[in-house]
Design a protein around this motif. Structure first.
Motif, short mmCIF file in Angstrom:
data_model
loop_
_atom_site.label_atom_id
_atom_site.label_comp_id
_atom_site.label_asym_id
_atom_site.label_seq_id
_atom_site.Cartn_x
_atom_site.Cartn_y
_atom_site.Cartn_z
N SER A 155 -5.47 10.76 4.78
CA SER A 155 -4.11 11.26 4.56
C SER A 155 -3.11 10.47 5.42
CB SER A 155 -4.03 12.75 4.88
OG SER A 155 -4.44 13.00 6.22
N ARG A 156 -3.54 10.02 6.58
CA ARG A 156 -2.66 9.26 7.48
C ARG A 156 -2.25 7.93 6.83
NH1 ARG A 156 -3.76 5.31 11.36
NH2 ARG A 156 -2.27 5.18 13.09
N LEU A 157 -3.23 7.16 6.34
CA LEU A 157 -2.92 5.89 5.70
C LEU A 157 -2.20 6.09 4.37
CD1 LEU A 157 -6.22 3.91 6.44
CD2 LEU A 157 -3.94 3.45 7.37
N PHE A 158 -2.51 7.18 3.69
CA PHE A 158 -1.86 7.46 2.42
C PHE A 158 -0.35 7.63 2.61
CE2 PHE A 158 -0.43 10.27 -1.01
CZ PHE A 158 -0.95 9.61 -2.12
N THR A 159 0.06 8.43 3.60
CA THR A 159 1.48 8.71 3.77
C THR A 159 2.22 7.57 4.48
OG1 THR A 159 0.97 9.91 5.83
CG2 THR A 159 1.15 11.19 3.78
N ARG A 160 1.52 6.78 5.26
CA ARG A 160 2.18 5.69 5.99
C ARG A 160 2.57 4.53 5.06
NH1 ARG A 160 0.80 4.38 12.04
NH2 ARG A 160 1.11 6.45 12.95
N ASN A 161 1.84 4.35 3.96
CA ASN A 161 2.10 3.24 3.04
C ASN A 161 2.75 3.76 1.76
OD1 ASN A 161 0.57 0.67 4.13
ND2 ASN A 161 -0.75 2.44 4.57
N ASN A 162 3.40 2.85 1.03
CA ASN A 162 3.98 3.21 -0.27
C ASN A 162 2.88 3.57 -1.27
OD1 ASN A 162 6.42 2.46 0.85
ND2 ASN A 162 6.63 0.59 -0.35
N ARG A 163 3.23 4.48 -2.19
CA ARG A 163 2.34 4.85 -3.29
C ARG A 163 3.08 4.68 -4.60
NH1 ARG A 163 3.82 7.57 1.07
NH2 ARG A 163 4.23 9.50 -0.06
N LEU A 164 2.36 4.62 -5.70
CA LEU A 164 2.97 4.54 -7.01
C LEU A 164 3.66 5.84 -7.38
CD1 LEU A 164 0.04 2.95 -9.08
CD2 LEU A 164 1.97 1.76 -8.03
N ARG A 165 4.86 5.73 -7.92
CA ARG A 165 5.53 6.87 -8.54
C ARG A 165 5.59 6.70 -10.05
NH1 ARG A 165 10.54 8.92 -10.19
NH2 ARG A 165 10.72 11.16 -9.76
N ALA A 166 5.82 5.48 -10.51
CA ALA A 166 5.86 5.19 -11.95
C ALA A 166 5.37 3.77 -12.19
CB ALA A 166 7.27 5.37 -12.51
N VAL A 167 4.64 3.60 -13.29
CA VAL A 167 4.17 2.28 -13.69
C VAL A 167 4.52 2.06 -15.16
CG1 VAL A 167 2.28 2.29 -12.03
CG2 VAL A 167 1.87 3.08 -14.37
N SER A 168 4.56 0.82 -15.56
CA SER A 168 4.63 0.48 -16.98
C SER A 168 3.36 -0.28 -17.34
CB SER A 168 5.88 -0.34 -17.30
OG SER A 168 5.89 -1.55 -16.58
N LEU A 169 3.00 -0.20 -18.60
CA LEU A 169 1.80 -0.85 -19.11
C LEU A 169 2.17 -1.76 -20.27
CD1 LEU A 169 -0.57 2.26 -19.26
CD2 LEU A 169 -0.43 0.57 -17.43
N SER A 170 1.54 -2.92 -20.34
CA SER A 170 1.78 -3.81 -21.47
C SER A 170 0.48 -4.48 -21.86
CB SER A 170 2.85 -4.84 -21.15
OG SER A 170 2.48 -5.64 -20.04
N ASN B 208 6.76 0.23 -11.17
CA ASN B 208 8.16 0.48 -11.51
C ASN B 208 8.91 1.27 -10.45
OD1 ASN B 208 7.82 -0.88 -13.88
ND2 ASN B 208 8.31 0.83 -15.22
N GLU B 209 8.25 2.27 -9.86
CA GLU B 209 8.86 3.08 -8.80
C GLU B 209 7.78 3.44 -7.79
OE1 GLU B 209 11.36 6.42 -9.94
OE2 GLU B 209 11.42 5.66 -12.00
N VAL B 210 8.20 3.69 -6.54
CA VAL B 210 7.22 4.03 -5.51
C VAL B 210 7.69 5.25 -4.71
CG1 VAL B 210 6.51 1.63 -5.31
CG2 VAL B 210 8.21 2.54 -3.70
N TYR B 211 6.71 5.93 -4.12
CA TYR B 211 6.98 6.90 -3.06
C TYR B 211 6.96 6.12 -1.75
CZ TYR B 211 5.66 10.50 -6.50
OH TYR B 211 5.57 11.30 -7.61
N ALA B 212 8.00 6.27 -0.93
CA ALA B 212 8.12 5.46 0.28
C ALA B 212 7.16 5.92 1.36
CB ALA B 212 9.55 5.53 0.80
N GLY B 213 6.53 4.95 2.02
CA GLY B 213 5.68 5.24 3.16
C GLY B 213 6.52 5.53 4.41
N THR B 214 5.93 6.24 5.34
CA THR B 214 6.66 6.59 6.56
C THR B 214 6.73 5.42 7.55
OG1 THR B 214 4.62 7.45 7.55
CG2 THR B 214 6.05 9.04 6.40
N HIS B 215 5.80 4.47 7.45
CA HIS B 215 5.74 3.39 8.43
C HIS B 215 5.78 1.99 7.80
CE1 HIS B 215 4.45 6.71 10.94
NE2 HIS B 215 4.49 5.95 12.01
N TYR B 216 5.22 1.84 6.61
CA TYR B 216 5.07 0.50 6.02
C TYR B 216 5.68 0.48 4.62
CZ TYR B 216 1.54 0.65 9.71
OH TYR B 216 0.90 0.83 10.89
N ASN B 217 6.09 -0.72 4.23
CA ASN B 217 6.76 -0.89 2.94
C ASN B 217 5.86 -1.59 1.93
OD1 ASN B 217 9.00 -0.36 1.35
ND2 ASN B 217 9.99 -2.30 1.81
#
Length: 247
Positions: A103-118, A224-233
């Protein structure tokens, strides 16, 4: 189109970034080395404890949520992507989001919020190799309609695109037809090499043979969009799993 289904759990592949450049008439030139099936637009490399660590896309299919692909571009990673050659219809994919090992590494780094597929489809021809021994494909790309949103959670998120199976078959057929029209010499080389007459080239069984021997078909996932991490981009994806079916 058959209904045999496959699931990809793991790719063990060398990491080399493919070259993709625009061409006229909606075509793009894709240069890859023989045997490659997975690429990323960028990869984060860092030094930890004096050792260089690279978070390449092969980690997406290693079955280990503690080893993510991490994009290496400036900023949040929006626009970065992975391209997976499948040579089969993609009916679904499961995405394990973020740096999911804790959970620590999960919240510290960005995560996917939206993706596109092609979808990416194209052809090469006998002997169509660059000076650097890359196989040259002429490909076209077609976006699957809509953004696909993910919860801010490391639990796998399934995206079902089985409703596009017919569209995927049609897309590959359209690409082969366009290739035959716009690159007739190359297409004739393919037919001659496979022992297919021009009249037989439109049949599904021969289109499948062309795909197997000289075709490129795959899926591109773009951030396409991300959830922002608390420490890393840096934006991370822990795992992907594809469900495939025959053309």
């Amino acid at each position: 189109m058959g209904n045999v289904r496959y699931t990809i759990f793991c790719f063990i592949l060398p990491l080399l970034l493919c070259r993709l450049s625009a061409d006229e008439g909606g075509w793009k030139k894709l240069e890859i080395r023989e045997g490659e099936s997975l690429w990323a637009s960028s990869v984060l490399t860092e030094t930890l404890g004096g050792l260089k660590v690279s978070y390449g896309p092969e980690a997406l299919f290693d079955g280990d949520i503690s080893t993510p692909w991490v994009e290496g571009a400036e900023g949040t990673g929006v626009g970065e992507n992975v391209l997976i050659q499948t040579r089969k219809i993609v009916s679904a994919l499961d995405i394990t989001n973020g740096f999911a090992s804790s959970s620590r590494l999960f919240t510290r780094n960005n995560r996917l919020r939206a993706v596109s597929l092609s979808l990416v489809a194209g052809l090469t021809a006998p002997g169509l190799v660059t000076e650097l021994d890359y196989i040259l494909y002429f490909v076209r790309e077609k976006e699957i309609s809509g953004d696909f949103f993910l919860k801010d959670s490391p639990s796998p998120r399934r995206i079902d695109i089985s409703s596009t199976s017919g569209e995927q078959v049609s897309f590959f057929d359209e690409v082969v037809t366009a290739f035959a029209r716009e690159y007739p010499d190359f297409y004739s080389m393919i037919l001659q090499d496979l022992g297919i007459s021009p009249e037989e080239g439109d049949a599904l069984m021969y289109r499948k043979l062309i795909l197997e021997m000289y075709g490129f078909y795959g899926l591109r996932l773009t951030i396409n969009e991300v959830y922002a991490g608390t420490h890393y981009n840096d934006t991370c994806i822990a795992e992907l799993k594809l469900e495939l079916e025959e053309f």
